[in-house]
Design a protein around this motif. Structure first.
Motif, PDB file in Angstrom:
ATOM      1  N   LYS A  96     -16.119   0.069  -4.203  1.00  0.00           N
ATOM      2  CA  LYS A  96     -16.410   0.814  -5.416  1.00  0.00           C
ATOM      3  C   LYS A  96     -15.228   0.732  -6.373  1.00  0.00           C
ATOM      4  O   LYS A  96     -14.081   0.564  -5.966  1.00  0.00           O
ATOM      5  CB  LYS A  96     -16.672   2.293  -5.093  1.00  0.00           C
ATOM      6  N   THR A  97     -15.517   0.874  -7.641  1.00  0.00           N
ATOM      7  CA  THR A  97     -14.463   0.945  -8.642  1.00  0.00           C
ATOM      8  C   THR A  97     -13.824   2.325  -8.587  1.00  0.00           C
ATOM      9  O   THR A  97     -14.516   3.349  -8.537  1.00  0.00           O
ATOM     10  CB  THR A  97     -15.014   0.680 -10.047  1.00  0.00           C
ATOM     11  N   LEU A  98     -12.505   2.363  -8.586  1.00  0.00           N
ATOM     12  CA  LEU A  98     -11.758   3.610  -8.538  1.00  0.00           C
ATOM     13  C   LEU A  98     -11.331   3.995  -9.950  1.00  0.00           C
ATOM     14  O   LEU A  98     -10.796   3.169 -10.704  1.00  0.00           O
ATOM     15  CB  LEU A  98     -10.527   3.465  -7.641  1.00  0.00           C
ATOM     16  N   THR A  99     -11.577   5.274 -10.339  1.00  0.00           N
ATOM     17  CA  THR A  99     -11.278   5.718 -11.699  1.00  0.00           C
ATOM     18  C   THR A  99     -10.431   6.976 -11.683  1.00  0.00           C
ATOM     19  O   THR A  99     -10.260   7.629 -10.657  1.00  0.00           O
ATOM     20  CB  THR A  99     -12.592   6.000 -12.463  1.00  0.00           C
ATOM     21  N   ALA A 147     -10.940  -2.117 -10.061  1.00  0.00           N
ATOM     22  CA  ALA A 147     -12.131  -2.738  -9.482  1.00  0.00           C
ATOM     23  C   ALA A 147     -11.821  -3.168  -8.048  1.00  0.00           C
ATOM     24  O   ALA A 147     -10.644  -3.284  -7.670  1.00  0.00           O
ATOM     25  CB  ALA A 147     -12.549  -3.940 -10.325  1.00  0.00           C
ATOM     26  N   PRO A 148     -12.837  -3.376  -7.241  1.00  0.00           N
ATOM     27  CA  PRO A 148     -12.589  -3.798  -5.851  1.00  0.00           C
ATOM     28  C   PRO A 148     -11.709  -5.045  -5.781  1.00  0.00           C
ATOM     29  O   PRO A 148     -11.931  -6.020  -6.498  1.00  0.00           O
ATOM     30  CB  PRO A 148     -13.995  -4.083  -5.313  1.00  0.00           C
ATOM     31  N   GLY A 149     -10.693  -4.989  -4.954  1.00  0.00           N
ATOM     32  CA  GLY A 149      -9.808  -6.129  -4.734  1.00  0.00           C
ATOM     33  C   GLY A 149      -8.649  -6.231  -5.694  1.00  0.00           C
ATOM     34  O   GLY A 149      -7.753  -7.059  -5.496  1.00  0.00           O
ATOM     35  N   ILE A 150      -8.622  -5.394  -6.723  1.00  0.00           N
ATOM     36  CA  ILE A 150      -7.560  -5.479  -7.723  1.00  0.00           C
ATOM     37  C   ILE A 150      -6.286  -4.807  -7.194  1.00  0.00           C
ATOM     38  O   ILE A 150      -6.320  -3.782  -6.523  1.00  0.00           O
ATOM     39  CB  ILE A 150      -7.999  -4.815  -9.040  1.00  0.00           C
ATOM     40  N   THR A 151      -5.125  -5.408  -7.521  1.00  0.00           N
ATOM     41  CA  THR A 151      -3.826  -4.876  -7.139  1.00  0.00           C
ATOM     42  C   THR A 151      -2.997  -4.593  -8.382  1.00  0.00           C
ATOM     43  O   THR A 151      -2.965  -5.416  -9.310  1.00  0.00           O
ATOM     44  CB  THR A 151      -3.071  -5.852  -6.233  1.00  0.00           C
ATOM     45  N   ARG A 182     -17.756   6.606  -8.355  1.00  0.00           N
ATOM     46  CA  ARG A 182     -19.025   6.942  -8.999  1.00  0.00           C
ATOM     47  C   ARG A 182     -19.847   7.911  -8.161  1.00  0.00           C
ATOM     48  O   ARG A 182     -20.458   8.845  -8.687  1.00  0.00           O
ATOM     49  CB  ARG A 182     -19.819   5.670  -9.273  1.00  0.00           C
ATOM     50  N   ASN A 183     -19.848   7.682  -6.852  1.00  0.00           N
ATOM     51  CA  ASN A 183     -20.657   8.554  -6.003  1.00  0.00           C
ATOM     52  C   ASN A 183     -19.918   9.827  -5.598  1.00  0.00           C
ATOM     53  O   ASN A 183     -20.519  10.726  -5.007  1.00  0.00           O
ATOM     54  CB  ASN A 183     -21.123   7.812  -4.755  1.00  0.00           C
TER      55      ASN A 183
END
Length: 800
Positions: A96-99, A147-151, A182-183
């Motif tokens: 999931k995208t982290l915000t 986003a998933p996988g981003i550093t 999101r969830n």
């Protein structure tokens, strides 16, 4: 305060140039006052970079949705008034995208024991209470969505005074990531990174004396093979040693880092000898080529520079020389003591190690220390380790475990017979193992090392103890850098001071410390599986025996024995642990080369021969294809038949690249075929080389047969003379028609009788002297020579 943020990097996938460009864009945005990650171009680049990683499976959830790595903590050991700098990275490991992300430093309670430090290091995910509270004040930083996988990288600065450290000791220090998904649209801990902060406000009056071993050890690089030139140019297995000595190489880094540290240098003399040979002319085995195919080595410059810098680095420092090639003492104790002569080589390796270090480094080393593999010991290993003269055995506390003490005692333990076990501290000795090239791993290792040292010092703050740290034998570059950083960090601490290994061995032992060494049955099975097998020591013994026989016949044994002796020492090195196939390959290559040299002195194959006389000579040729002469062999012939005497054994002496023909006096008593076996022996009666077999066919005629033949011929001749005489006396033949007349008296018969008697007398006389046949006189000119031929010369040049 956030110094550097919004640096999107795809871990392990983005080229260095792209990463640098992204970092530059992020830094420019930060300097311009724009929100981190605001530039559209930067966000687009980050999205494109993350695309391949987003396709992979994301398993992180909850407090493991992100991985927070603390890549650097400076200073590692802070003092009052310092400001901590925490640098690291955040990686989205979920799907999931982290915000709405926010980073914050956290300080935990003091950890009460060394085991508590280990437990905290193993913990994963966030645990309320155990992971402390956020550091008061505005020391956090906000990050854009991940986003998933981003550093993304980060740097936080925290004044030590804001940590409000109430007591001395080891505190857990962390950086947590709070955000939403999101969830789950509410703030939650998505990840946490931990490290340790050793804190002691005032210097201790009883500091721990710490001895750190700095190992210069490598794997065997030199073969037993040398060229036959005057310098005996050595042959290396490959160019891996040159790569270790080159800038950035493992050994170059060990030297560069170690020269500024107060450590005890532990050196394998074989490494020094190998580098010293590399500094001159050397050859390297051609990859995929025959054993004697080599190419010129190219590491001379690196070797010369490394040796010169090492000589400067160890000047005035303590240097411990291991036995030559760092022999595997545990394998020798468990698998080699039943093999004849296995222990005798250990004494030679010790004396050779001392002389090598003195010659190459121009320092007087200590050879009074034995260091078994990974410090694992038992009573049999101690017996072997001290058999060559060492009085101190370096063990490790996970091998010699304490049962009656609640603290880590001084390393020195008297173990009887004037010997001492130096039990190194296992947590400190293993602090820099594993893959330290990963993000955050090196920094965590340094902080854990310093934390363990403080926890050890605080166990008995009123007592000064001596601690030994014996790390892995061949650290990687990343491990060596972490080791150096940890040692430097302790240099500014108030609870340790450096000590030499000799001083550690002389320290007063704790009365309650364990002094009895473990039984052989307690040796770890995982380590026993990696030991050299008994077959390896049997092969070493076989090679030694062959070398001893070979050197007895050489004019210049000093050109052959040292390269082989050194190679045999390398066959039982600790470097072969876990490398069974490579170890066997090295042993086979040494044995094969010795057989090749021994095979250069041999008997030239002889074809079947025929002896046509009662006495003759059989020539046998010895060929020497070595570059030096041989002396001390004995050639012996043996016949398969009793009737063929092939003479006495003869001494062999042949110049280098020459042959010698030895002639054996042979006597045949009867005719027939026989096999003759030619075999070389050393002076002490050991067989040398293979037996040569050839056939001899004897066709000589004896004197008895000649006497019978001569007597028969003589009788025939006398009979013919008698018949002629009788006919001459009787005159013309009588007329057949004349009347018969009665003879007058016995004259006719008597005459006949006299003639018979005369003939008989002649027949009974001595036969003429026999004459040997032409075959017997000339002999077989192809394979034999007459007895009165001139003796052979000492050597004849090989016809090449």
């Amino acid at each position: 305060m956030l110094l550097l943020a919004a640096l999107p990097v795809l871990a392990g996938a983005l080229p260095a140039t792209a990463s640098a460009a992204t970092a530059a864009s992020a830094a420019s945005a930060a300097r311009a006052g724009a929100p981190a990650g605001a530039p559209a171009a930067t966000e687009a680049a980050g999205s494109r970079a993350a695309a391949p990683a987003a396709q992979s499976v994301r398993t992180g959830t909850g407090s493991r949705s992100a991985r927070v790595s603390l890549n650097e903590v400076t200073p590692a050991v802070p003092e009052q008034g310092d400001t901590l700098t925490l640098s690291g990275t955040v990686t989205n490991t979920s799907s999931k995208t982290l915000t709405r992300l926010r980073l914050a430093p956290r300080i935990g309670p003091a950890l009460s024991s060394r085991s508590a430090i280990d437990q905290a290091a193993r913990r994963k995910g966030y645990i309320s209470g155990a992971d402390g509270i956020e550091v008061p004040g505005d020391h956090g930083a906000r990050l854009p969505g991940l986003a998933p996988g981003i550093t993304r990288s980060f740097t936080l600065k925290v004044p030590v005074s804001d940590l409000h450290l109430q007591s001395d000791g080891v505190h857990q220090l962390g950086v947590s990531l709070t955000g939403q998904t999101r969830n789950r649209p509410y703030d939650q801990i998505l990840g946490i990174g931990r490290t340790f902060l050793p804190w002691q406000e005032k210097a201790s009056g009883h500091r721990t004396r710490m001895t750190y071993l700095w190992p210069l050890i490598s794997t065997p690089h030199v073969t037993a093979r040398t060229l036959s030139d005057k310098q005996q140019t050595p042959v290396f297995r490959d160019e891996s040693l040159a790569k270790e000595l080159a800038p950035g190489g493992r050994l170059q880094q060990m030297l560069e880092l170690g020269k500024d540290l107060d450590v005890t240098w532990v050196v394998d003399p074989d490494l020094l000898a190998s580098v010293d040979m590399m500094a001159g002319r050397y050859r390297v085995h051609k990859p995929g080529g025959a054993p004697d195919e080599t190419v010129a080595g190219k590491g001379q410059v690196y070797a010369e520079q490394w040796l010169a810098e090492l000589q400067d680095a160890v000047a005035g420092k303590e240097v411990v020389a291991l036995p030559f090639a760092d022999p595997d003492l545990a394998s020798l104790a468990h698998r080699g003591t039943s093999i004849r002569g296995a222990l005798s080589s250990l004494g030679h390796a010790t004396s050779l190690g001392r002389e090598t270090v003195k010659t190459v480094l121009h320092v007087e080393p200590s050879t009074d220390f034995a260091w078994p593999y990974k410090g694992a010991v038992d009573s049999s290993i101690v017996d072997v380790a001290t058999s060559a003269g060492a009085h101190n055995v370096i063990a490790r506390s996970d091998s010699v475990r304490e049962t009656g003490l609640s603290y880590s005692p001084t390393a020195a333990r008297p173990i009887g017979s004037g010997n001492t076990a130096l039990v190194a501290d296992a947590p400190l000795s293993t602090a820099f193992e594993g893959d330290l090239s990963r993000a955050g791993a090196s920094s965590l290792a340094v902080q854990r090392f310093t934390a363990q040292s403080l926890a050890l010092a605080r166990q008995v703050p009123s007592r000064t103890r001596s601690v030994v740290v014996a790390p892995q034998r061949r650290p990687t570059v990343s491990q060596a850098r972490a080791m150096a950083a940890g040692i430097k960090a302790l240099g500014r601490s108030g609870w340790t001071e450096t000590s030499s290994l000799t001083e550690a061995a002389q320290a007063k032992p704790d009365p309650g410390a364990r002094r009895k060494m473990p039984a052989p049955s307690s040796y770890p099975s995982s380590l026993r599986k990696t030991e050299l097998p008994t077959a390896a020591f049997e092969q070493v013994r076989k090679t030694k025996d062959g070398l001893e026989d070979f050197q007895q016949i050489l004019d210049r044994a000093d050109r052959v024995v040292p390269p082989f002796t050194n190679a045999i020492d390398r066959e039982v090195s600790n470097a072969w642990r876990g490398e069974a196939r490579r170890a066997r390959s090295y042993r086979d290559s040494v044995e094969a080369y010795l057989l090749e040299l021994r095979g250069a002195v041999k008997l030239i194959k002889k074809s079947d021969i025929t002896l046509s006389g009662r006495e003759a000579t059989i020539p046998v040729t010895v060929q020497n294809n070595l570059a030096q002469g041989v002396d001390g062999l004995v050639l012996e012939l043996r016949s398969s038949r009793v009737g063929l005497d092939v003479g006495e054994p003869k001494r062999v002496k042949v110049d280098g690249e020459h042959t010698q023909s030895l002639k054996f006096d042979t006597t045949a008593k009867n005719n027939g075929r026989a096999y003759v076996y030619a075999q070389l022996y050393t002076e002490d009666g050991e067989r040398y080389g293979k037996v040569m077999k050839f056939q001899v066919n004897v066709t000589s005629i004896t004197s008895t047969v000649l006497l019978v033949i001569a007597g028969g011929v003589l009788l025939i001749v006398l009979a013919g003379i008698r018949m002629y005489t009788q006919r001459k006396r009787s005159g013309p033949a009588p007329d057949p028609d004349a009347p018969l007349e009665q003879p007058d008296g016995p004259e006719g018969d008597e005459a006949d009788d006299d003639a018979d008697a005369e003939a008989d007398g002649e027949a009974d006389g001595e036969a003429p002297e026999e004459k040997p046949s032409a075959d017997a006189a000339d002999g077989d000119r192809g394979d034999t020579e007459r007895e009165n031929d001139n003796p052979p010369a000492a050597g004849e040049k090989v016809d090449r």
